[in-house]
Design an enzyme around this catalytic site. Structure first.
Site, mmCIF file in Angstrom:
data_model
loop_
_atom_site.group_PDB
_atom_site.id
_atom_site.type_symbol
_atom_site.label_atom_id
_atom_site.label_comp_id
_atom_site.label_asym_id
_atom_site.label_seq_id
_atom_site.Cartn_x
_atom_site.Cartn_y
_atom_site.Cartn_z
ATOM 1 N N GLU A 275 -30.264 71.129 0.116
ATOM 2 C CA GLU A 275 -30.048 72.504 -0.338
ATOM 3 C C GLU A 275 -31.415 73.064 -0.702
ATOM 4 O OE1 GLU A 275 -27.289 74.663 -3.727
ATOM 5 O OE2 GLU A 275 -28.407 72.848 -4.235
ATOM 6 N N LYS A 339 -19.071 74.092 -0.628
ATOM 7 C CA LYS A 339 -19.113 73.625 -2.016
ATOM 8 C C LYS A 339 -17.908 74.117 -2.803
ATOM 9 C CE LYS A 339 -22.330 73.537 -5.961
ATOM 10 N NZ LYS A 339 -23.627 74.036 -6.453
ATOM 11 N N CYS A 389 -25.393 69.516 -4.941
ATOM 12 C CA CYS A 389 -26.015 69.799 -6.227
ATOM 13 C C CYS A 389 -25.124 69.418 -7.407
ATOM 14 C CB CYS A 389 -26.418 71.271 -6.273
ATOM 15 S SG CYS A 389 -27.495 71.704 -7.674
#
Length: 528
Positions: A275, A339, A389
């Site tokens: 990312e 995500k 993340c």
């Protein structure tokens, strides 16, 4: 015990001490061995008969110190990259601290209530209550925030985190909290029992630590290249970054190709771009799409890259998704994961209108949409669980990937938002426990660090230097066996919650049957 640390005479000092110790056990101080005693001052306070209000305040004070000291980096993220005013950034940090400190306040209130009935024996129930409230924190408020759970403090010592394969991170937290309860009882017990208690703590810690030193190596026959671009964090959003920075993109392509060529005779099975803080619009940008497909084909590798995708739901306007795409060695599109757990105040702003916030980390911050569910991506014989993340801190989400057939964990992240704060190291501590819980290799590719490989026993077997553009040539293996935790999930946290609820119910039932007056009469500091 020294008079100035007496939980009866100086309960506020003991509460602050617990907060300070909880800060110290996490990066950047790295005093993880203090985890075994950090809660003991607060535990010792809670076994005395204080008013319910004071009990809550003692725990709340410890929580304020802990969350402010360990998550201070939230201010810098909001101020520097979110471009918020000093007041707004400080307000977000203050709101965060005041809200999540409630969990420690509730803990002190809860265990103090149990101590009213069972006095020192209530220390046995303290670790159950601690785990129950940690589990609650994983779901409540902004979708949950299980950051820096107690068990993560001992993640660098692999022997101490092996219970995670059976009971998840909550089993490790229980082990640490139970040891703290024993230490608290040491403070309060008669002198003739103190040596026995100390020997019991030393034996448990020594055996588990030694276990970690004797764990065998894990076979890693496959190869991967993890690219760490170290791209600067954008303070001004540039939707045309790819077009305006052709040299940067070319440099990343060359870095990737050279790393693949320098690998062993067999080609790496996986090339991972993390990312990044720039908009890689894979589906909207034909130039970027063609170059990434060519990179996968030219290196004869599966290429995984973080992107921003725009899609419409029904007839509505398009919204951004934080996603990862997997491309095949033949230059084809394999699949995509969106995500699910978005970062509050990062990828979306809760109660934005109420707070009057106008700044953002990225232009799309108020519009990001969550994905529908876990997607396992097939890269040859490997089945990838790609979590992005912040999602690394949610054990149940990663477990769902493995239940769905994932054989390798891949965490792509942009920890550059954290700057040089301790947050990046905290993030790695949490991610590595996911490898233990699932007994899978973890490949972790980040923009600026910490890029690392973690084996199924939680050992960091390879790590790239931080804050520089580089690659990490990694070895890993795919595994299909499912751990006890993967099969049964958060059974242990649920059991702890049941024990606490049952203990409370029994306490109030006995009080009602006996007809005793257990109301909060405001008395404080009565010794048990």
């Amino acid at each position: 015990m020294p008079a100035f640390l007496s939980p009866l005479r100086h309960p506020f000092l003991c509460s602050v001490l617990t907060g300070v110790l909880l800060v110290a056990i996490f990066p950047s101080l790295h005093l993880s061995w203090l985890a075994w005693v950090a809660l003991a001052p607060l535990f010792a306070v809670c076994v005395h008969r204080w008013s319910r209000l004071r009990l809550f305040l003692y725990g709340y004070l410890a929580g304020v110190v802990f969350f402010a000291g360990s998550c201070y980096w939230i201010y810098d993220v909001m101020r520097v990259f979110g471009r918020l005013s000093v007041a707004a950034a400080g307000g977000i940090l203050l709101l965060f601290v005041l809200v999540f400190a409630v969990f420690l306040g509730l803990f002190a209130l809860l265990v103090g209530e149990l101590a009213r009935r069972w006095q020192l024996l209530a220390l046995f129930l303290f670790p159950f209550a601690w785990v129950a409230l940690e589990w609650l924190r994983a779901f409540l408020i902004f979708g949950g925030f299980p950051w820096n759970l107690l068990g993560y403090a001992v993640a660098p010592h692999v022997g101490w985190i092996q219970p995670a394969a059976y009971a998840g991170i909550y089993g490790v937290s229980f082990l640490v909290a139970a040891t703290n309860a024993v230490v608290a009882s040491y403070w309060l017990a008669p002198a003739r029992r103190q040596l026995w208690l100390l020997a019991m703590v030393a034996a448990v810690l020594g055996v588990t630590y030694g276990w970690g030193l004797r764990l065998p190596p894990v076979a890693a026959p496959e190869q991967a290249v993890l690219v760490q671009p170290n791209l600067p964090q954008l303070q001004e959003f540039d939707p045309a970054w790819v077009r305006n920075h052709p040299d940067e993109l070319l440099a990343l392509e060359q870095l990737s190709r050279e790393a693949v060529q320098q690998q062993a005779a067999s080609q790496p099975s996986l090339l991972v771009w993390p990312e990044v803080p720039v908009p890689f619009y894979f589906h909207r940008d034909p130039v970027l799409r063609a170059r990434l497909l060519q990179l996968a084909q030219g290196t004869r590798s599966y290429l995984l890259a973080g992107i921003v995708d725009y899609r419409s739901e029904g007839d509505g306007p398009p919204h951004p998704y934080n996603s990862a795409v997997l491309l095949s060695p033949t230059g084809g599109f394999v699949g995509q994961y969106d995500k699910i757990h978005l970062v509050p105040f990062g990828e979306y702003l809760p109660i934005r209108n109420l707070l009057g916030l106008t700044g953002s980390l990225v232009a799309e911050v108020s519009d990001f949409r969550p994905g529908r569910g876990p997607v396992v991506l097939a890269a040859g014989e490997n089945r990838l669980a790609v979590f992005i993340c912040y999602e690394a801190i949610f054990p149940d989400l990663v477990r769902e990937f493995v239940q769905g057939g994932a054989t390798v964990l891949v965490n792509i992240s942009n920890d550059g938002w954290f700057g040089r704060s301790s947050a990046a190291a905290q993030h790695l501590n949490m991610a590595r426990v996911r490898a233990v819980e699932t007994r899978r290799f973890l490949l972790r590719a980040t923009n600026s660090g910490v890029t690392a490989v973690v084996d199924p026993l939680g050992r960091v077997v390879a790590r790239a230097p931080e804050q520089e553009r580089t690659v990490l040539r990694a070895r890993f293996g795919h595994r299909s066996q499912k751990s006890f935790y993967v099969r049964y999930g958060d059974w242990f946290a649920a059991l702890c919650t049941f024990v606490v609820v049952a203990a409370l119910a029994r306490k109030f039932w006995i009080t009602a049957v006996e007809g005793t007056n257990d109301a909060d009469d405001g008395r404080t500091g009565t010794a048990v």
